[in-house]
Write an enzyme that holds these catalytic residues in place. Structure first.
Site, PDB file in Angstrom:
ATOM      1  N   HIS A  66      48.552  47.973  18.221  1.00  0.00           N
ATOM      2  CA  HIS A  66      48.059  49.570  19.244  1.00  0.00           C
ATOM      3  C   HIS A  66      48.449  50.156  17.364  1.00  0.00           C
ATOM      4  CE1 HIS A  66      47.442  52.884  20.859  1.00  0.00           C
ATOM      5  NE2 HIS A  66      48.528  53.298  20.670  1.00  0.00           N
ATOM      6  N   ASP A  84      46.126  71.069   5.582  1.00  0.00           N
ATOM      7  CA  ASP A  84      45.883  70.138   4.866  1.00  0.00           C
ATOM      8  C   ASP A  84      45.626  68.716   4.748  1.00  0.00           C
ATOM      9  OD1 ASP A  84      45.111  68.878   1.846  1.00  0.00           O
ATOM     10  OD2 ASP A  84      47.417  69.474   1.114  1.00  0.00           O
ATOM     11  N   LYS A 103      48.016  54.807   9.624  1.00  0.00           N
ATOM     12  CA  LYS A 103      49.497  53.767   8.904  1.00  0.00           C
ATOM     13  C   LYS A 103      50.042  53.362   9.997  1.00  0.00           C
ATOM     14  CE  LYS A 103      52.418  55.964   6.376  1.00  0.00           C
ATOM     15  NZ  LYS A 103      52.398  57.721   4.991  1.00  0.00           N
ATOM     16  N   ARG A 131      58.408  62.407  14.939  1.00  0.00           N
ATOM     17  CA  ARG A 131      59.349  61.167  14.515  1.00  0.00           C
ATOM     18  C   ARG A 131      59.983  60.061  15.493  1.00  0.00           C
ATOM     19  NH1 ARG A 131      58.507  61.055   9.721  1.00  0.00           N
ATOM     20  NH2 ARG A 131      59.747  59.421   9.172  1.00  0.00           N
ATOM     21  N   CYS A 184      49.531  53.977  26.465  1.00  0.00           N
ATOM     22  CA  CYS A 184      48.876  53.776  25.968  1.00  0.00           C
ATOM     23  C   CYS A 184      48.727  52.335  25.621  1.00  0.00           C
ATOM     24  CB  CYS A 184      48.693  53.547  24.108  1.00  0.00           C
ATOM     25  SG  CYS A 184      48.687  55.203  23.543  1.00  0.00           S
ATOM     26  N   THR A 234      58.163  59.112  17.776  1.00  0.00           N
ATOM     27  CA  THR A 234      57.780  58.094  18.158  1.00  0.00           C
ATOM     28  C   THR A 234      57.652  56.923  17.288  1.00  0.00           C
ATOM     29  OG1 THR A 234      56.095  59.292  17.012  1.00  0.00           O
ATOM     30  CG2 THR A 234      56.172  59.876  19.676  1.00  0.00           C
ATOM     31  N   GLU A 283      44.839  56.630  30.019  1.00  0.00           N
ATOM     32  CA  GLU A 283      46.191  57.572  30.921  1.00  0.00           C
ATOM     33  C   GLU A 283      44.935  59.598  30.827  1.00  0.00           C
ATOM     34  OE1 GLU A 283      48.283  59.155  26.920  1.00  0.00           O
ATOM     35  OE2 GLU A 283      47.902  57.190  26.475  1.00  0.00           O
ATOM     36  N   ASN A 330      42.368  57.111  18.030  1.00  0.00           N
ATOM     37  CA  ASN A 330      43.156  56.590  19.204  1.00  0.00           C
ATOM     38  C   ASN A 330      42.379  56.678  20.334  1.00  0.00           C
ATOM     39  OD1 ASN A 330      45.568  55.030  20.753  1.00  0.00           O
ATOM     40  ND2 ASN A 330      46.422  56.972  20.203  1.00  0.00           N
TER      41      ASN A 330
END
Ligand SMILES: [Zn+2]
Lengths: 130, 348, 382
Positions: B234, B28, B239, B199, B112, B201, B80, B266
């Site tokens: 970062h 979606d 969000k 999650r 990152c 992360t 990376e 990103n």
């Protein structure tokens, strides 16, 4: 391209180093021993601008195996403001917008790879200016 | 005092829309765009990699610095996605830009945050007097596994910073780092795609390190969020940095210039450095800027920066981040994307 | 210098010869030439070959090929000038006989291209490796760059290019040795797949296997071998920069012009005396540029020549009556010799449906790379 030949070409391929003939002032790329214009043998270092203009171009559809993933790609003869001519790919363009007189900038790109495990070969490609 | 004397950024010209990736996997799109706040992301051309992006970004940095590249005594590239597992990216950059051979070169990796890691070390070497100028680059052609949430964000681009002690465009007022062993995202040697803890992360990884580093540097400097004109955190998606900003007391206005992720995706090691470049493209002399990176594994580097009088005149050359983001060449289909990102198994 | 004649010719079919090897094809062509002249020995052999080392992994063709025809021991050398290797071998043989060094010398050409190699990549080794092939240049691409420059300079059109293919296929349809014995239409050419724009598949010569051989001897000994010797009136070889970037204009093939000037001067003839010509049409644009450089048409007027019927059989100056490289096939090292054979047969009056009536003087032009080597031979009926 195996390492030794690639390595020898680093000044011209990675930095666009050229030479200016001390007697006839023509810029020759890449450097060589004898001036093709006047047979002179004295040179001064010169660096090509990273800009130019397309002299003639084509869109390559049938590529050698090493370039198969890039096809179709534009190949062009580019003249720099110093009067040097280079054969380069034109990248990041609409294939059919490139023709004689198209203004380009030269950008640093990966030109080819020696298979999946060999060295990576860098250099310049042209990109339409503006 | 040491600071930034030149900067540059480069973002590849192909894009893919979040809708196109969602379409491929029957997801979606509206929900994903809402959840991750990602509209589109940059896609490297088949002839682009961390090295080519680094060269292009660093070339603008050298030009804006107006220095002889031979004076650069250290070059560090954080990424990376170094094209070689063994053989440095930095050596190509050095030879392409006419730096060296009297130069210290290293490739950095810290998920990152490898880009700000390079900036941190470059700054330290210049401050110590060990080198006159040091070049730090954060660049990536990020990997994300097909049909993983990362695929909506993993993109390509990077930024380069030259540090020196004279003719500063940006003063570095303070730095701060916060690091702990937190296995939230990783890629084992020889594996093609990174994996992550879903999650996990979030709170224990991204938010803990970003907020701790930011609070740490605010405390160290005695500054408050309202002292800053701009902030960049970062950007693994659109969000997380906005949530972090809110928790820390930074406003939408402080965030929006550097929030390149919505259009760029990103760029891993290139993410917060490119956000900073977007800010330097418009900052006025005296403006204070907060930069906090995040690298999984995990750690954050924070910088407090201040634009100088020299910045506006030096940035008249070179490419601007938002103009690169606003003028993509074309949007690719998922099929073209799979080809460009070499996700298709071919014969030798 | 002695006057030199061709007294024997032999060649294989050209095409995808899956059953034939490099050495087998050579032996077939060479023994054909020896039988034609009724000889059982040679004083020397030049083998024109571009890339057997890359196509089939075989170098050192001189002794290999001499031994294949029972001539182990004779002086035998491979000659390489990319796609002009055959023409260069002929010139080497000519010089050896004319100089008085040897009496009966074979000039042969052979190429085995259909043996599994990456043909596009192998052919590209005749371009400048460091400046052109490094960046993905292919031979069709180089000629496409020449074509676009010619189009921009002289107004040549894609349809002009197509007419060259139509004409050469028309000729080749009558040649029993040709790879493609069929006609094509302008629509078919312009509808064929793109190779390197503006060149399409039917603007390009095919990938071919084949061999060809001719026997040379002093003109005053020719009667021993044949009733119909053909005299070599002149030879010219010239070179230009390997890389297109180093040439004044990519639309002009200076080496072709220079090689023709030498050959015309030596033969004591001019372009107006040529009654039939074999010209290196590896790509349609090459024939257009070459007939201009040879002086067969005015500079810039090459585009109209095929379209207007000037270069077709029955036209003012028939070009590529064999079908050319396009239709007859282009086993690169063999091409220069096969071109010479077509002219010899025309001057002998043995070309059947393709005969140019009363032909007494003919020309063969063979080219290597993107025009960096050009060899011209002018032949006369004795
Ligand atoms: Zn000179």
């Amino acid at each position: 391209m195996p390492s030794p030949g690639y390595w020898r070409g680093i000044p011209s391929r990675l930095r666009l180093e050229a030479v200016r003939c001390s007697s006839c002032e023509n810029v020759v790329y890449p450097s060589r021993r004898i001036c093709p214009h006047c047979h002179g043998t004295k040179w001064e270092p010169a660096e090509l601008s990273r800009t130019g203009e397309v002299v003639t171009s084509t869109v390559v559809h049938v590529a050698p195996d090493d370039f198969a993933m890039e096809a179709p790609y534009v190949l062009a003869l580019i003249e720099t403001p110093e009067g040097a001519r280079l054969m380069l790919q034109v990248t990041d363009c609409e294939l059919n917008e490139i023709g004689p007189g198209t203004a380009v900038n030269l950008e640093f790109r990966r030109i080819r790879a020696e298979g999946n495990s060999g060295i990576l070969c860098y250099g310049f490609k042209a990109v339409p200016a503006g | 005092m040491a600071g930034i004397v030149g900067y540059g950024a480069f973002i590849p010209r192909h894009r893919i829309r979040s809708e196109e990736i969602a379409r491929q996997w029957g997801k979606d799109a509206a929900a994903i765009k809402r959840g991750l706040v990602l509209e589109e992301k940059s896609v490297p051309g088949i002839d682009e990699d961390t090295i080519t992006i680094s060269v292009e970004a660093a070339r603008d940095a050298v030009e804006r610095a107006g220095i002889d590249p031979i004076k650069i005594g250290a070059v560090y590239i954080g990424s990376e996605s170094h094209p070689y597992a063994v053989k440095p990216s930095g050596t190509v950059v050095v030879d392409a830009l006419g730096i060296g051979p009297e130069v210290h070169v290293a490739d950095f990796e810290f998920a990152c945050k490898a880009g700000t890691e390079a900036m941190f070390v470059a700054l330290g070497l210049v401050e110590s007097g060990r080198v006159e100028y040091a070049l730090a680059i954060g660049a990536d052609t990020s990997q994300g596994a097909p049909n993983d949430a990362l695929e909506f964000s993993a993109s390509a681009g990077g930024a380069a910073y030259i540090f020196g002690k004279r003719d500063l465009l940006v003063d570095v007022l303070e730095t701060y780092s916060y690091t702990s062993d937190t296995p939230d995202f990783w890629r084992r040697e020889g594996r093609f795609y990174p994996r992550h803890g879903g999650r996990f992360t979030g709170e224990p990884a991204y938010f803990r390190h970003v907020t701790s580093a930011t609070r740490g540097i605010l405390k160290k400097t005695g500054m408050n969020p309202e002292d800053f004109k701009y902030a960049v955190f970062h950007m693994p998606n659109g969000k997380f940095p906005q949530q972090a900003a809110k928790r820390l007391g930074f406003t939408k206005e402080q965030m929006e210039t550097g929030l390149v992720v919505v259009k760029m995706g990103n760029t891993y090691s290139g993410s917060s450095p490119t956000g900073l470049a977007a800010i330097l493209d418009v900052a006025d002399p005296g403006d204070k800027i907060l930069l906090t990176s995040f690298g999984s594994g995990a750690g954050s580097d924070s910088f407090v920066l201040q634009a100088t009088e020299l910045l506006p005149q030096r940035r008249t050359t070179g490419r601007k981040v938002w103009s690169m983001l606003d003028t993509p060449l074309r949007y690719v289909t998922y099929g073209e994307y799979a080809k460009l990102r070499e996700k298709i198994i071919l014969n030798d | 210098m002695r006057e030199v004649a061709i007294v024997g010719v032999g060649m294989t079919h050209f095409g995808e010869l899956w059953n034939d090897s490099l050495r087998g094809m050579f032996a077939e062509a060479a023994s054909g030439a020896m039988a034609d002249a009724g000889v059982d020995h040679l004083d020397g052999l030049y083998v024109g070959n571009m890339a057997a080392g890359q196509f089939v992994g075989q170098e050192h063709l001189g002794p290999l090929m001499a031994s294949q025809i029972g001539m182990a021991g004779i002086p035998a050398t491979r000659v390489e000038s990319a796609c002009a290797s055959g023409g260069a071998a002929l010139r080497a043989a000519y010089i050896e006989v004319a100089s008085g060094m040897s009496d009966l010398v074979m000039a042969a050409g052979v190429e085995k291209m259909n043996d599994g190699a990456d043909v596009t990549q192998v052919l590209a080794t005749a371009a400048d490796q460091e400046l052109e092939a490094y960046h993905g240049a292919t031979f069709p691409a180089l000629y496409a760059l020449i074509a676009r420059a010619h189009m921009a300079t002289y107004g040549t059109t894609e349809e002009d290019l197509a007419w060259v293919s139509v004409k050469n296929h028309h000729h080749g349809a009558m040649n029993p040795k040709a790879q493609f014995r069929r006609e094509v239409t302008v629509e078919q050419v312009l509808g064929s797949s793109k190779v390197a724009e503006p060149l399409r598949l039917l603007h390009c010569s095919p990938v071919s296997d084949g061999a060809a051989a001719v026997l040379l001897c002093p003109l005053d000994q020719a009667a021993r071998y044949t009733k119909r010797p053909v005299k070599i009136l002149g030879t010219g070889l010239a070179t230009a920069s390997l890389s297109l970037a180093d040439r004044k204009s990519p639309a002009i093939l200076d080496a072709v012009k220079d090689s023709a000037v030498h050959a015309y001067k030596m033969a004591g003839v001019g372009p107006g005396d040529i009654q039939v010509a074999e010209v290196h049409d590896c790509f349609a644009i090459a024939e257009i540029c070459c007939i201009e450089a040879l002086g067969l048409v005015e500079q810039g007027k090459g585009g109209a020549a095929a379209r207007d019927g000037l270069t077709a059989l029955g036209g003012k100056i028939p070009v590529n009556t064999s079908g050319g490289l396009k239709s007859k096939g282009h086993p690169v090292g063999a091409t220069g010799i096969a071109q010479a054979i077509e002219i010899v047969e025309q001057l002998r009056g043995l070309s059947g449906d393709r005969q140019v009536q009363g032909a007494e003087i003919g020309l063969a032009q063979n080219m290597g790379g993107s025009g960096a080597s050009s060899v011209v031979h002018i032949f006369g009926r004795v």
